[in-house]
Enzyme design. Sequence first.
Site, PDB file in Angstrom:
ATOM      1  N   ASP A 107     -13.876  -4.384  -2.373  1.00 45.29           N
ATOM      2  CA  ASP A 107     -14.104  -4.246  -0.790  1.00 45.29           C
ATOM      3  C   ASP A 107     -15.186  -4.881  -0.452  1.00 45.29           C
ATOM      4  O   ASP A 107     -16.214  -3.932  -0.715  1.00 45.29           O
ATOM      5  CB  ASP A 107     -13.529  -2.765  -0.581  1.00 45.29           C
ATOM      6  CG  ASP A 107     -12.200  -2.491  -0.948  1.00 45.29           C
ATOM      7  OD1 ASP A 107     -11.334  -3.141  -1.058  1.00 45.29           O
ATOM      8  OD2 ASP A 107     -12.002  -1.271  -1.280  1.00 45.29           O
ATOM      9  N   ASP A 125       1.024  -1.236   0.176  1.00 43.05           N
ATOM     10  CA  ASP A 125      -0.006  -0.002  -0.029  1.00 43.05           C
ATOM     11  C   ASP A 125       0.876   1.243  -0.071  1.00 43.05           C
ATOM     12  O   ASP A 125       1.780   1.525   0.925  1.00 43.05           O
ATOM     13  CB  ASP A 125      -0.926  -0.059   1.310  1.00 43.05           C
ATOM     14  CG  ASP A 125      -1.988  -0.997   1.222  1.00 43.05           C
ATOM     15  OD1 ASP A 125      -2.242  -1.325   0.025  1.00 43.05           O
ATOM     16  OD2 ASP A 125      -2.386  -1.508   2.222  1.00 43.05           O
TER      17      ASP A 125
END
Length: 256
Positions: A131, A12
Amino acid sequence: MALAKRIIPCLDVDNGRVVKGVKFENIRDAGDPVEIARRYDEQGADEITFLDITASVDGRDTTLHTVERMASQVFIPLTVGGGVRTVQDIRNLLNAGADKVSINTAAVFNPEFVGEAAQHFGSQCIVVAIDAKKVSGPGETPRWEIFTHGGRKPTGLDAVEWAMKMEGLGAGEILLTSMDQDGMKNGFDLGVTRAISDALGIPVIASGGVGNLQHLADGVIEGHASAVLAASIFHFGEYTVPEAKAYMAARGIVVR
């Protein structure tokens, strides 16, 4: 011959640095993305996923530059996502050296974009990131909903139905993150992983919640995932990729 299950470290990246948060909050710095990616390449990771979590307009050039640096030094497949909204965004990332591009929020607002991207570049390089959060209560039929904006905005879309729709439009792979589990280190949400893996013919990458090597094995054995993605267990040195592969192989999972 069973297809080998892939182990994919995830970076990330925020403003050119690798970070790791819990449930998408409380971010801590984990280092330079190119150095970290090179370490994983040397350790024998199957792929690397690079998610640009700044994805702000000013962060775009930094990201392309980082992808170029990474692609010149890392020789395993590289998937890049974060802020991908147009065919030109995809072209820029592929030209910078990405092998696959991950589309998340843009797919929710404009599902046809996934079809357009697959037509332009081929399904093999289009990943749709989902998600998902559990929205059913105890005793109810399990149901998961798609969330956008780093897990903050509910969409009302059923995660399993949405994944099937994305496959139909030409996605080559699904990157499934359980928002409930992200950064919690108590394992994948095996219910949603299995539901989506079983419903699709394309590979599903399980993400969100890995705290130990058993969790990786569970993602494949119980979650039926084709690949498992993890961040903090690798970044902070708790485990190495070879240890993960040895652990999975000892449980009868075919690894590369």
